[in-house]
Write an enzyme that holds these catalytic residues in place. Structure first.
Site, PDB file in Angstrom:
ATOM      1  CD1 TRP A 123      -2.618   1.810   0.470  1.00 26.01           C
ATOM      2  CD2 TRP A 123      -1.302   2.469   2.158  1.00 26.01           C
ATOM      3  NE1 TRP A 123      -2.948   3.108   0.780  1.00 26.01           N
ATOM      4  CE2 TRP A 123      -2.165   3.527   1.804  1.00 26.01           C
ATOM      5  CE3 TRP A 123      -0.387   2.648   3.190  1.00 26.01           C
ATOM      6  CZ2 TRP A 123      -2.130   4.757   2.462  1.00 26.01           C
ATOM      7  CZ3 TRP A 123      -0.346   3.873   3.848  1.00 26.01           C
ATOM      8  CH2 TRP A 123      -1.217   4.911   3.486  1.00 26.01           C
ATOM      9  CD  GLU A 131      -4.521  -1.645   1.803  1.00 25.46           C
ATOM     10  OE1 GLU A 131      -3.379  -1.970   2.191  1.00 25.46           O
ATOM     11  OE2 GLU A 131      -5.421  -1.255   2.577  1.00 25.46           O
ATOM     12  CE  LYS A 141      -6.353   5.834   2.672  1.00 22.37           C
ATOM     13  NZ  LYS A 141      -5.431   5.796   3.811  1.00 22.37           N
ATOM     14  CG  ASP A 178      -8.630  -1.135   4.135  1.00 23.28           C
ATOM     15  OD1 ASP A 178      -9.711  -0.714   4.617  1.00 23.28           O
ATOM     16  OD2 ASP A 178      -7.566  -1.077   4.769  1.00 23.28           O
ATOM     17  CG  HIS A 238      -8.731   1.646   1.597  1.00 26.27           C
ATOM     18  ND1 HIS A 238      -7.446   1.242   1.323  1.00 26.27           N
ATOM     19  CD2 HIS A 238      -8.698   2.141   2.857  1.00 26.27           C
ATOM     20  CE1 HIS A 238      -6.670   1.469   2.367  1.00 26.27           C
ATOM     21  NE2 HIS A 238      -7.411   2.008   3.321  1.00 26.27           N
ATOM     22  CG  HIS A 253      -5.981  -4.605   4.781  1.00 26.57           C
ATOM     23  ND1 HIS A 253      -5.097  -3.569   4.647  1.00 26.57           N
ATOM     24  CD2 HIS A 253      -5.227  -5.730   4.891  1.00 26.57           C
ATOM     25  CE1 HIS A 253      -3.857  -4.053   4.660  1.00 26.57           C
ATOM     26  NE2 HIS A 253      -3.912  -5.359   4.803  1.00 26.57           N
ATOM     27  CG  ASP A 265      -9.284   4.280   5.624  1.00 23.64           C
ATOM     28  OD1 ASP A 265      -9.788   3.243   6.078  1.00 23.64           O
ATOM     29  OD2 ASP A 265      -8.101   4.364   5.241  1.00 23.64           O
ATOM     30  CG  ASP A 305      -7.988   2.180   9.491  1.00 20.93           C
ATOM     31  OD1 ASP A 305      -8.166   1.125   8.878  1.00 20.93           O
ATOM     32  OD2 ASP A 305      -7.463   3.181   8.968  1.00 20.93           O
ATOM     33  CG  ASP A 340      -5.550  -1.784   7.958  1.00 21.03           C
ATOM     34  OD1 ASP A 340      -5.009  -1.315   8.966  1.00 21.03           O
ATOM     35  OD2 ASP A 340      -5.420  -1.284   6.818  1.00 21.03           O
TER      36      ASP A 340
HETATM   37  C1  RNT Z   1      -3.866   2.566   4.817  1.00 26.09           C
HETATM   38  C2  RNT Z   1      -3.972   1.135   4.447  1.00 26.09           C
HETATM   39  C3  RNT Z   1      -2.855   0.252   4.934  1.00 26.09           C
HETATM   40  C4  RNT Z   1      -2.401   0.568   6.340  1.00 26.09           C
HETATM   41  C5  RNT Z   1      -1.420  -0.423   6.913  1.00 26.09           C
HETATM   42  C6  RNT Z   1      -0.786   0.044   8.171  1.00 26.09           C
HETATM   43  O1  RNT Z   1      -4.999   3.277   4.548  1.00 26.09           O
HETATM   44  O2  RNT Z   1      -5.198   0.627   4.861  1.00 26.09           O
HETATM   45  O3  RNT Z   1      -3.227  -1.069   4.794  1.00 26.09           O
HETATM   46  O4  RNT Z   1      -3.485   0.679   7.224  1.00 26.09           O
HETATM   47  O5  RNT Z   1      -0.480  -0.732   5.952  1.00 26.09           O
HETATM   48 ZN    ZN Z   2      -5.474  -1.488   4.684  1.00 25.61          ZN
END
Ligand code: RNT
Ligand code: ZN
Length: 417
Positions: free
Chosen positions: A182, A223, A225, A256, A259, A283, A291, A293, A323
Site C-alpha cells: 500500500w 491495495e 484506496k 480494504d 477504502h 483488510h 477511513d 480504522d 486493519d
Molecule cells: C492505509 C492502508 C494500509 C495501512 C497499513 C498500516 O490506509 O489501509 O493497509 O493501514 O499498511
Molecule cells: Zn489497509
C-alpha cells in the site's frame, strides 16, 4: 452454558440441514492475519517517533502501548491466547527487531529473525508489508509515483528488499507470506496530470515485481484506496488502477473495507473481483465517516462479507487480514474483540442453510428468501460460539471481560516517555 444447551442448539441447526460440528471444524481451520500495528499505534521500531504519516492515524492515548518488539510479542501472545484457533501475524517492515538501524532500502531478513523464531515456536504464519509511509522520503505523500526518479528508486529498493524478506518468511515457515503493498501516493488538490502519476506508479511496481519468486513462499498483493488525509483530491493507486494491475499482472488484490465510498461494501465486490483475480487479501476494518480504522464490530458489513466468502466459496482463495487501530481502548482488547468478531461473522455464515437460501433466489421466490434470512437471524449462534471457545480453551462472556481487563492492568504502567 451446559452440554444440554449445546445439544439443543445443534439440533435446531440440524433441523435446517446445517451441521454445527462441521461449521466449527471449518472455522477452526481459517487463519486470520492479525496486524501487528494495532499494538503500538502504527509507530514501529525504527526509532522514528513522528507517527505513522501517510494520511493514516491512530488517535488516543490509552496506557499500555507496546514500546519494544518483546512487549509487542508478549501482548500478541496474550491476544492469541484469547482468540480461538491458530492465526497468523501481519508485520510491517517498520517493525524490525534488531540492534542495527538499517535504512528502509537496506532491510534484510536478519533484521526480522526474532519474529520468525517466535512465529515458529507458536505456529503462526507470517505476512508482511513494505512501509511506504512515516519516512522523510514520503513527506510529499508520493513514493513509487514520485516525479523524482531517485525517490522512486529508493522506494522500489525498499519494496524489493521486502519481497526478499517476505519470501524468506514463507520459506522458513512453510506457508506462503502475503506481502501487501500500500502506498499513500496522492494529491491534496486537484492534479493536472493524473496519467503521468499513474504511469510512474505502474512502472515502479513493474520494476519492484520483476524478480519472480516461488508462490509457495511469496504472494504479492496490491491495495487500493479512495482518499486519505492530505490526499483528498486524488489517490494514484485507486481501485480501478489496482484492479486492472492485479488482473493484468497476476498479483493478489487487497480490498480494504475503509477504502471505498461509504455506501459501498466489499461484500458486493468479492464475487465480481474473483472472476478476474485468482486470490484476494482482505483488510477487514470499520470506516466511520472516513477511513477511520475503528475496531470491527459484529455489524451488517462484516456479516455480509463473511457470508459472501462462504456462499461464493471464496475462503480457499481469500486471505483474511485485519486493519484497524484504536488507541483510546486497551490495545490487546481491540485485537481480541476485533478478531473474534471476524470469526463470529464467519461462524454465522457457516451456520446458514446456504443451499436452501440459494434455491429460493434461483426460483425467484424472494418472499421465502426474506422470511428465511430474517427468521434465521434468531438462531442460537451464541451457543455454538461459546461451545467453540470452550473446546478451543479460550474464555467467553464474563470470564473474557476479566481476563482482558486483568492483562490491561498489568501493562497500564508502561511509561510512554
Ligand atoms: C492505509 C492502508 C494500509 C495501512 C497499513 C498500516 O490506509 O489501509 O493497509 O493501514 O499498511
Ligand atoms: Zn489497509
Amino acid at each position: 452454558m451446559t452440554r444440554t444447551d449445546f445439544a439443543a442448539a445443534r439440533d435446531r441447526f440440524a433441523e435446517w440441514g446445517v451441521d454445527a460440528e462441521a461449521a466449527m471444524a471449518r472455522l477452526a481451520a481459517i487463519p486470520i492475519s492479525v496486524h501487528c500495528w494495532q499494538g503500538d499505534d502504527v509507530i514501529g521500531f525504527e526509532g522514528i517517533t513522528a507517527g505513522s504519516g501517510g494520511g493514516i492515524q491512530a488517535t488516543g492515548n490509552h496506557p499500555g502501548r507496546a514500546r519494544t518488539p518483546a512487549e509487542l510479542r508478549a501482548d500478541l501472545d496474550f491476544a492469541y491466547a484469547n482468540i480461538p484457533g491458530t492465526h497468523r501475524l501481519n508485520l510491517h517492515a517498520s517493525y524490525l527487531d534488531s540492534d542495527e538501524t538499517p535504512a528502509r532500502d537496506e532491510l534484510e531478513y536478519r533484521h526480522f529473525e526474532p519474529w520468525v523464531a517466535w512465529a515458529k515456536e507458536n505456529g503462526h504464519g507470517l505476512d508482511f508489508n513494505p512501509t511506504f509511509f512515516g519516512h522523510p522520503n514520503a513527506d510529499d505523500n508520493l513514493t513509487l509515483s514520485h516525479p523524482d526518479r531517485a525517490i522512486r528508486d529508493f522506494w522500489i529498493r525498499h519494496g524489493e528488499r521486502c519481497r526478499e524478506i517476505a519470501a524468506r518468511f514463507g520459506q522458513e515457515l512453510g506457508s506462503p507470506c502475503v506481502n501487501n503493498n500500500w502506498v499513500p501516493d496522492g494529491y491534496k488538490d486537484i492534479p493536472v496530470d493524473r496519467m503521468a502519476a499513474r504511469m510512474r506508479l505502474e512502472e515502479s511496481l513493474d520494476r519492484m515485481f520483476a524478480v519472480p519468486f516461488d508462490r509457495a513462499h511469496l504472494l504479492d498483493a496490491v491495495e487500493s484506496k479512495l482518499f486519505g488525509l492530505g490526499v483528498e483530491a486524488c489517490t494514484v493507486g485507486s481501485h480501478e488502477f489496482y484492479f486492472g494491475y492485479a488482473t493484468r499482472k497476476g498479483t493478489l488484490l487487497c480490498l480494504d473495507m475503509g477504502h471505498f465510498h461509504p455506501t459501498e461494501n466489499i461484500a458486493d465486490k468479492l464475487s465480481a473481483v474473483s472472476l478476474s483475480v485468482d486470490e484476494m487479501l482482505l483488510h477487514v476494518s470499520r470506516p466511520m465517516r472516513w477511513d477511520s480504522d475503528h475496531v470491527i464490530l459484529l455489524n451488517d458489513d462484516i456479516l455480509a462479507m463473511a457470508q459472501e466468502l462462504v456462499f461464493a466459496d471464496l475462503l480457499g482463495r481469500t486471505h483474511i487480514g485485519l486493519d484497524f487501530f484504536d488507541a483510546t481502548i486497551a490495545r490487546t482488547t481491540a485485537w481480541v474483540i476485533g478478531t473474534r468478531n471476524m470469526q463470529k461473522a464467519l461462524l454465522r455464515a457457516l451456520l446458514l442453510p446456504a443451499d436452501l437460501l440459494k434455491r429460493t433466489e434461483r426460483e425467484l421466490n424472494f418472499t421465502d428468501r426474506l422470511i428465511l434470512t430474517e427468521e434465521l437471524k434468531d438462531m442460537p449462534h451464541a451457543v455454538i460460539w461459546e461451545e467453540f471457545c470452550h473446546r478451543q480453551d479460550v474464555p467467553a462472556g464474563r470470564a473474557l471481560l476479566n481476563t482482558l481487563n486483568g492483562y490491561q492492568a498489568s501493562v497500564a504502567n508502561r511509561n510512554q516517555e
